[in-house]
Design an enzyme around this catalytic site. Structure first.
Site, PDB file in Angstrom:
ATOM      1  N   TYR A 173       0.761  -1.326  -0.020  1.00 40.31           N
ATOM      2  CA  TYR A 173      -0.101  -0.326   0.303  1.00 40.31           C
ATOM      3  C   TYR A 173       0.850   1.153   0.002  1.00 40.31           C
ATOM      4  O   TYR A 173       2.096   1.273   0.890  1.00 40.31           O
ATOM      5  CB  TYR A 173      -0.774   0.037   1.366  1.00 40.31           C
TER       6      TYR A 173
ATOM      7  N   ASP B 274       9.276   2.755  -0.570  1.00 41.12           N
ATOM      8  CA  ASP B 274       8.256   3.639   0.261  1.00 41.12           C
ATOM      9  C   ASP B 274       8.514   2.975   1.551  1.00 41.12           C
ATOM     10  O   ASP B 274       8.158   2.222   2.158  1.00 41.12           O
ATOM     11  CB  ASP B 274       6.985   3.020  -0.198  1.00 41.12           C
TER      12      ASP B 274
ATOM     13  N   LYS C 259       4.702   9.267   8.847  1.00 40.08           N
ATOM     14  CA  LYS C 259       4.795   8.318  10.028  1.00 40.08           C
ATOM     15  C   LYS C 259       5.696   8.885  11.078  1.00 40.08           C
ATOM     16  O   LYS C 259       5.543  10.073  11.499  1.00 40.08           O
ATOM     17  CB  LYS C 259       4.716   7.095   9.840  1.00 40.08           C
TER      18      LYS C 259
HETATM   19  C1  LIG Z   1       0.794   4.746   5.766  1.00 41.48           C
HETATM   20  C2  LIG Z   1       1.323   4.272   4.538  1.00 41.48           C
HETATM   21  C3  LIG Z   1       1.362   5.471   3.319  1.00 41.48           C
HETATM   22  C4  LIG Z   1       0.211   6.809   3.404  1.00 41.48           C
HETATM   23  O1  LIG Z   1       0.737   7.685   4.290  1.00 41.48           O
HETATM   24  P1  LIG Z   1      -0.462   8.609   4.850  1.00 41.48           P
HETATM   25  O2  LIG Z   1       0.265   9.512   5.667  1.00 41.48           O
HETATM   26  O3  LIG Z   1      -1.515   7.523   5.765  1.00 41.48           O
HETATM   27  O4  LIG Z   1      -1.047   9.172   3.763  1.00 41.48           O
HETATM   28  C5  LIG Z   1       2.206   5.215   2.344  1.00 41.48           C
HETATM   29  N1  LIG Z   1       2.978   4.219   2.271  1.00 41.48           N
HETATM   30  C6  LIG Z   1       2.951   3.132   3.209  1.00 41.48           C
HETATM   31  C7  LIG Z   1       3.927   2.257   3.137  1.00 41.48           C
HETATM   32  C8  LIG Z   1       2.308   3.242   4.240  1.00 41.48           C
HETATM   33  O5  LIG Z   1       2.295   2.569   5.254  1.00 41.48           O
END
Ligand SMILES: *Cc1c(COP(=O)(O)O)cnc(C)c1O
Length: 429
Positions: A143, A238, A266
């Site tokens: 994701y 990511d 995060k």
């Molecule tokens: C949480 C997450 C996102 C999206 O971040 P948001 O701040 O919720 O938009 C993108 N990539 C990964 C791997 C994530 O865990």
């Protein structure tokens, strides 16, 4: 009974779709009513009905120091008195940018945004502008935020055109997205042989966290690096979850593989809304005002978010933090493994440092096909039984659980004890 939560949830559903502002919070995957939070402190959260839980959600990843870390809170209190947003540069942005580039050698320049989704969306734009190519490769089960072009399910064959798995995403937007199986280099090799010259980038969660925790197989990340390099495509890690989570240098530090672009979020916001993308200077110079890639943000580099990020990184610089997280992680995993064996259940516990998932399947769990075979009803039972015992796990089998530096070995022992009881009520397959 959590009466206050139940009442609030009922009213919330009148004004908010599903009563929430992010879908997993609604407990649809486990059933029942979500509890509404009053406050968090260290490893614990307190709900509006006066119940206390040891929390393994950690706001879905940001809270590696636990809730309301005193040092972060104090810094925020001071910062808020100086104003909450200026729309003009601050030294705080320079400080956090320096911290990020020092931690991640692949990141020479960084742009702060307000969410992980925004970071990914912008990194894709940079990759496409830099390579002058359109196709992107992603892996099923990964994701990357709710970016239109990445809301794509795996097709049956490696070259199947993307099918959006969200309504409202036009076919045209995903037709350049190729979805492959996680941990599968052969598929990528095939795709690159066929259309490698059109691929702008390969984007991956270097440790998958959004189908539950699925670590990269030995050689997978190295293979991605080699193949992208060979075909002139960019490799995007990511690291929105893994950055400053699996090590201070993220997954790229842990596995020693250097991507071209990195997405963060995060943890670098210390619990406030932040994202960031960065990479080599030549790529980041594509971004406005230096280059032709337009990307902007009213609250980007927000002083409160920067402050929380700076304090968090300062506290994480102490290597002891990661050593302790690994130690508690191992103790938790060993305790859980013994507990499910004793309950005569076949489970599989995947873990990298402080991120972990207990899968209710025999395992191993290495890709999205293993994930799709899991029947999540047994997790729902386990989740409910743990909640009754004061342990808050992610309300879905397919989300990572997180330890924080605030979880003590006693918290871990309490959790394992609760799991021993909770697993007794889970039926065998
Ligand atoms: C949480 C997450 C996102 C999206 O971040 P948001 O701040 O919720 O938009 C993108 N990539 C990964 C791997 C994530 O865990």
């Amino acid at each position: 009974m959590r009466r206050k939560s139940a009442n609030l949830f009922q009213e919330a559903q009148r004004y908010l779709p599903g009563g929430v502002n992010s879908p997993v919070r609604a407990f649809r995957a486990v059933g029942g009513c979500p509890f509404f939070i009053e406050r968090g402190e260290g490893a614990r959260i307190f709900d509006v009905d006066g119940k206390v839980y040891i929390d393994y959600v950690g706001s879905w990843g940001p809270l590696i120091l636990g809730h309301a870390h005193p040092q972060v809170v104090r810094a925020l209190q001071k910062a808020v008195e100086r104003g909450t947003s200026y729309g003009a540069p601050t030294e705080l942005e320079v400080t956090l940018a320096r911290g990020v580039t020092e931690a991640l050698p692949s990141v020479e320049m960084v742009r702060f945004v307000s969410s992980g989704t925004e970071a990914v969306m912008s990194a894709l734009r940079v990759a496409r502008a830099y390579t002058k190519r359109d196709k992107i490769v992603k892996f099923a089960g990964c994701y990357h935020g709710h970016v239109d072009s990445l809301l794509v399910k795996a097709g049956s064959g490696a070259l199947t055109l993307g099918i959006p798995n969200s309504a409202g995403v036009p076919q045209a937007v995903v037709k350049e997205t190729i979805t492959l199986s996680y941990n599968n280099l052969d598929q990528l090799r095939e795709v690159m042989e066929a259309v490698g010259g059109e691929v702008a980038c390969v984007i991956v969660e270097p440790v998958a966290g959004n189908m539950g925790v699925v670590p990269p197989r030995p050689g997978f990340l190295e293979g991605l690096r080699e193949l992208t390099h060979q075909y002139g495509a960019l490799l995007i890690f990511d690291e929105v979850i893994t950055g400053f989570r699996v090590s201070y240098g993220g997954a790229q530090g842990l596995y020693g593989v250097r991507p071209d672009l990195t997405c963060l979020g995060k943890i670098i916001g210390g619990g406030l809304p932040v994202g960031a993308y960065g990479g080599r200077q030549a790529m980041m110079e594509q971004v406005a005002p230096l280059g032709p890639v337009y990307q902007a943000g009213t609250l980007a580099g927000n002083p409160l978010a920067m402050t929380a990020g700076i304090e968090t990184l300062n506290l994480l610089r102490d290597e002891g933090v990661y050593r302790d997280l690994e130690e508690r992680g191992r103790a938790l995993a060993e305790g859980m493994e013994e507990a499910y064996r004793r309950a005569n259940l076949s489970c599989c516990l995947n873990r990298v440092g402080s991120m972990w998932t207990l899968f209710f399947t025999q395992g191993p769990v290495q890709d999205e096909r293993d994930i799709e075979r899991i029947e999540s009803k047994r997790y729902a039972t386990f989740f409910g039984a743990m909640l009754d015992r004061g342990i808050s796990l992610p309300p879905s089998q397919f989300e990572a659980a997180f330890l924080s530096a605030a979880h003590t070995s006693q918290d871990v022992a309490i959790t394992v004890e609760a799991a021993q009881e909770a697993l007794q009520v889970v039926s065998p397959e």
